[in-house]
Design a protein around this motif. Sequence first.
Motif, PDB file in Angstrom:
ATOM      1  N   PHE A  12       0.863  -1.002   0.120  1.00 18.27           N
ATOM      2  CA  PHE A  12      -0.015   0.058  -0.103  1.00 18.27           C
ATOM      3  C   PHE A  12       0.919   1.361   0.145  1.00 18.27           C
ATOM      4  CE2 PHE A  12      -2.293   3.088   2.877  1.00 18.27           C
ATOM      5  CZ  PHE A  12      -3.363   3.550   2.378  1.00 18.27           C
ATOM      6  N   GLY A  13       0.955   1.809  -1.155  1.00 16.43           N
ATOM      7  CA  GLY A  13       1.971   3.152  -1.271  1.00 16.43           C
ATOM      8  C   GLY A  13       1.956   3.690  -2.623  1.00 16.43           C
ATOM      9  N   GLU A  14       3.001   4.365  -2.710  1.00 17.80           N
ATOM     10  CA  GLU A  14       3.262   5.169  -4.027  1.00 17.80           C
ATOM     11  C   GLU A  14       4.399   4.646  -4.675  1.00 17.80           C
ATOM     12  OE1 GLU A  14       3.067   9.640  -5.378  1.00 17.80           O
ATOM     13  OE2 GLU A  14       4.648   9.560  -3.926  1.00 17.80           O
ATOM     14  N   SER A  15       4.347   4.524  -6.144  1.00 13.59           N
ATOM     15  CA  SER A  15       5.481   4.200  -6.889  1.00 13.59           C
ATOM     16  C   SER A  15       5.532   5.409  -7.889  1.00 13.59           C
ATOM     17  CB  SER A  15       5.198   2.903  -7.816  1.00 13.59           C
ATOM     18  OG  SER A  15       4.885   1.795  -6.700  1.00 13.59           O
ATOM     19  N   MET A  16       6.958   5.572  -8.232  1.00 15.13           N
ATOM     20  CA  MET A  16       7.155   6.637  -9.114  1.00 15.13           C
ATOM     21  C   MET A  16       8.107   6.115 -10.256  1.00 15.13           C
ATOM     22  SD  MET A  16       8.744   9.149  -5.912  1.00 15.13           S
ATOM     23  CE  MET A  16       9.214   7.633  -5.220  1.00 15.13           C
ATOM     24  N   VAL A  17       8.151   7.224 -11.376  1.00 14.60           N
ATOM     25  CA  VAL A  17       9.140   6.880 -12.418  1.00 14.60           C
ATOM     26  C   VAL A  17      10.342   7.118 -11.955  1.00 14.60           C
ATOM     27  CG1 VAL A  17       9.456   7.187 -14.909  1.00 14.60           C
ATOM     28  CG2 VAL A  17       7.118   6.660 -13.940  1.00 14.60           C
ATOM     29  N   LEU A  18      11.289   6.510 -12.154  1.00 10.42           N
ATOM     30  CA  LEU A  18      12.603   6.897 -11.767  1.00 10.42           C
ATOM     31  C   LEU A  18      13.434   7.049 -13.079  1.00 10.42           C
ATOM     32  CD1 LEU A  18      15.254   6.913 -10.092  1.00 10.42           C
ATOM     33  CD2 LEU A  18      15.484   4.225 -10.165  1.00 10.42           C
ATOM     34  N   PHE A  19      14.171   8.108 -13.019  1.00  9.80           N
ATOM     35  CA  PHE A  19      15.320   8.509 -14.008  1.00  9.80           C
ATOM     36  C   PHE A  19      16.460   8.483 -13.387  1.00  9.80           C
ATOM     37  CE2 PHE A  19      11.232  10.164 -15.836  1.00  9.80           C
ATOM     38  CZ  PHE A  19      11.218   9.788 -16.965  1.00  9.80           C
ATOM     39  N   GLN A  20      17.481   7.838 -14.142  1.00  6.03           N
ATOM     40  CA  GLN A  20      18.846   7.619 -13.605  1.00  6.03           C
ATOM     41  C   GLN A  20      19.773   7.921 -14.629  1.00  6.03           C
ATOM     42  OE1 GLN A  20      19.385   4.178 -10.604  1.00  6.03           O
ATOM     43  NE2 GLN A  20      18.125   3.161 -12.377  1.00  6.03           N
ATOM     44  N   PRO A  21      20.798   8.851 -14.474  1.00  7.31           N
ATOM     45  CA  PRO A  21      21.759   9.117 -15.608  1.00  7.31           C
ATOM     46  C   PRO A  21      22.438   8.004 -16.096  1.00  7.31           C
ATOM     47  CG  PRO A  21      21.965  10.535 -13.822  1.00  7.31           C
ATOM     48  CD  PRO A  21      21.360   9.465 -13.337  1.00  7.31           C
ATOM     49  N   GLY A  25      28.086  11.573 -12.390  1.00  6.75           N
ATOM     50  CA  GLY A  25      28.612  13.070 -12.421  1.00  6.75           C
ATOM     51  C   GLY A  25      27.293  13.889 -12.010  1.00  6.75           C
ATOM     52  N   PRO A  26      27.372  14.988 -12.014  1.00  8.99           N
ATOM     53  CA  PRO A  26      26.446  16.046 -11.728  1.00  8.99           C
ATOM     54  C   PRO A  26      25.171  15.923 -12.630  1.00  8.99           C
ATOM     55  CG  PRO A  26      28.442  17.056 -11.657  1.00  8.99           C
ATOM     56  CD  PRO A  26      28.865  15.822 -12.441  1.00  8.99           C
ATOM     57  N   LEU A  27      24.118  15.772 -12.002  1.00  7.38           N
ATOM     58  CA  LEU A  27      22.711  15.458 -12.510  1.00  7.38           C
ATOM     59  C   LEU A  27      22.457  16.641 -13.630  1.00  7.38           C
ATOM     60  CD1 LEU A  27      20.367  13.416 -12.346  1.00  7.38           C
ATOM     61  CD2 LEU A  27      19.392  15.152 -10.926  1.00  7.38           C
ATOM     62  N   ALA A  28      23.052  17.837 -13.397  1.00  8.24           N
ATOM     63  CA  ALA A  28      22.826  19.140 -14.009  1.00  8.24           C
ATOM     64  C   ALA A  28      23.482  18.788 -15.748  1.00  8.24           C
ATOM     65  CB  ALA A  28      23.240  20.276 -13.711  1.00  8.24           C
ATOM     66  N   TYR A  29      24.372  17.922 -15.595  1.00  8.85           N
ATOM     67  CA  TYR A  29      25.224  17.721 -16.936  1.00  8.85           C
ATOM     68  C   TYR A  29      24.874  16.397 -17.864  1.00  8.85           C
ATOM     69  CZ  TYR A  29      27.272  21.714 -15.013  1.00  8.85           C
ATOM     70  OH  TYR A  29      27.515  23.100 -14.501  1.00  8.85           O
ATOM     71  N   TYR A  95      10.947  10.666 -10.031  1.00  7.33           N
ATOM     72  CA  TYR A  95      12.308  11.144  -9.074  1.00  7.33           C
ATOM     73  C   TYR A  95      13.374  10.662  -9.863  1.00  7.33           C
ATOM     74  CZ  TYR A  95      14.017   6.786  -6.565  1.00  7.33           C
ATOM     75  OH  TYR A  95      14.605   5.574  -6.072  1.00  7.33           O
ATOM     76  N   PHE A  96      14.339  11.390  -9.529  1.00  8.82           N
ATOM     77  CA  PHE A  96      15.737  11.359 -10.144  1.00  8.82           C
ATOM     78  C   PHE A  96      17.042  10.811  -9.077  1.00  8.82           C
ATOM     79  CE2 PHE A  96      13.619  14.219 -12.464  1.00  8.82           C
ATOM     80  CZ  PHE A  96      13.829  13.875 -13.964  1.00  8.82           C
ATOM     81  N   LYS A  97      17.752  10.007  -9.527  1.00  9.76           N
ATOM     82  CA  LYS A  97      18.909   9.748  -8.756  1.00  9.76           C
ATOM     83  C   LYS A  97      20.180  10.592  -9.485  1.00  9.76           C
ATOM     84  CE  LYS A  97      18.103   5.198  -6.877  1.00  9.76           C
ATOM     85  NZ  LYS A  97      18.278   3.692  -7.184  1.00  9.76           N
ATOM     86  N   GLU A  98      21.295  10.761  -8.702  1.00  6.37           N
ATOM     87  CA  GLU A  98      22.421  11.458  -9.055  1.00  6.37           C
ATOM     88  C   GLU A  98      23.573  10.410  -8.481  1.00  6.37           C
ATOM     89  OE1 GLU A  98      23.912  15.627  -9.185  1.00  6.37           O
ATOM     90  OE2 GLU A  98      23.613  15.235  -7.286  1.00  6.37           O
ATOM     91  N   PHE A  99      24.334  10.014  -9.446  1.00  5.73           N
ATOM     92  CA  PHE A  99      25.687   9.379  -8.908  1.00  5.73           C
ATOM     93  C   PHE A  99      26.849   9.955  -9.088  1.00  5.73           C
ATOM     94  CE2 PHE A  99      22.263   6.406 -10.054  1.00  5.73           C
ATOM     95  CZ  PHE A  99      22.430   5.217  -8.936  1.00  5.73           C
ATOM     96  N   LYS A 100      27.539  10.400  -8.085  1.00  6.07           N
ATOM     97  CA  LYS A 100      28.910  11.032  -8.219  1.00  6.07           C
ATOM     98  C   LYS A 100      30.185  10.241  -8.078  1.00  6.07           C
ATOM     99  CE  LYS A 100      26.937  15.715  -7.366  1.00  6.07           C
ATOM    100  NZ  LYS A 100      27.433  17.002  -6.495  1.00  6.07           N
ATOM    101  N   GLY A 101      30.053   8.958  -8.054  1.00  7.38           N
ATOM    102  CA  GLY A 101      31.036   8.054  -7.931  1.00  7.38           C
ATOM    103  C   GLY A 101      31.409   7.742  -6.438  1.00  7.38           C
ATOM    104  N   TYR A 102      30.826   8.395  -5.474  1.00  3.42           N
ATOM    105  CA  TYR A 102      31.172   7.963  -4.030  1.00  3.42           C
ATOM    106  C   TYR A 102      29.812   8.229  -3.231  1.00  3.42           C
ATOM    107  CZ  TYR A 102      31.005  13.241  -4.080  1.00  3.42           C
ATOM    108  OH  TYR A 102      30.691  14.441  -4.323  1.00  3.42           O
ATOM    109  N   THR A 258      22.808   1.588  -2.474  1.00  2.05           N
ATOM    110  CA  THR A 258      21.844   0.738  -1.350  1.00  2.05           C
ATOM    111  C   THR A 258      20.618   0.887  -1.344  1.00  2.05           C
ATOM    112  OG1 THR A 258      22.133   2.981   0.286  1.00  2.05           O
ATOM    113  CG2 THR A 258      24.122   1.071   0.333  1.00  2.05           C
ATOM    114  N   VAL A 259      20.217   2.044  -2.311  1.00  2.00           N
ATOM    115  CA  VAL A 259      18.837   2.275  -2.400  1.00  2.00           C
ATOM    116  C   VAL A 259      17.942   1.247  -2.824  1.00  2.00           C
ATOM    117  CG1 VAL A 259      16.821   3.883  -3.564  1.00  2.00           C
ATOM    118  CG2 VAL A 259      19.159   4.955  -3.001  1.00  2.00           C
TER     119      VAL A 259
END
Length: 327
Positions: A12-21, A25-29, A95-102, A258-259
Amino acid sequence: MSGIRPADVVTFGESMVLFQPMSDGPLAYAPLFTRSLAGAESNVAIGLSRLGLRARWISRLGTDPFGDFVLATLAGEGVDVSQAERDTGCPTAVYFKEFKGYGDPNVYYYRKGSAVSRWTPDHVDRSWFEGAKHLHVTGITPALGPSTADTVRKAMTLAREMGLTISFDPNLRRKLWSEEQARETLLSLIPLCDIFMPGLEEAEFLVGSRSEEDYGAHFLTMGASAVVLKHGEEGSIGFTPLAAVRVKPHTVKHVVDTVGAGDAFAAGFLSAWLTNAGDGDEPRLSEALERANLMGALATQYRGDWEGLPKLAEVERLLAGSRETTR
């Protein structure tokens, strides 16, 4: 109950569409993204389905292409989505995930005003729980809208009246509400559950610094009949009024993301706990925690919240120490 598929577990809850680069690196780029599905409750539903249980997912979605994608993905995993509602006036969350390598990825939610945020107690219906045995909820849903906490409370109360057992993972999301509101609401829901599943840090957030044994005893006195403490790299420990069991972690060499690990842990625990009800508390806890630790560890080995979740045969092979023949 005509037309409603039986279910071992309702989520019972919300599911979202996930966008992953597609690159760190920074999400902005980031020029390119992959699209997937994400949501604590749907992660658990998929995990349970792959482990051989019948899962039903309750939620609300917009009448947009993202809502279509969520439904199609879950249905493709064998999850019953027949009770999910569509809202013509509200969008499906993303929602979006941002991976910066650490470290863990940064997470950016766009869920304000979503279809689930408009949930009210009036939406709760007995059909959600017909033909079902168990309800799993998290502490995320109560934080999503002005009436969602009351909606969760009514759903838990109705499910209990209809004879379902209930598990509750606090799944604390500090970005969604104030600490005071979170603590008050989450504590108020514990007496409505049978299985309480906090992480060690969440337990400390709720009732202050204590020993693991004191956490177990305290939450049992609040009404839960089983308490499961997740301790990450230290494994997990379970408590009932008759037993306390500590199980070592399933170790991995390298953590990718870990998400979703806590949701995989919950699916692993529930899949064993609910199918071994005739066992004594100690062996039942031991088997459920071993499977939960394995599932949680495997979830850290890939990007995405659920894509790498194993099927039952693979889990059984890994727990038995054997490997599948691949060539």
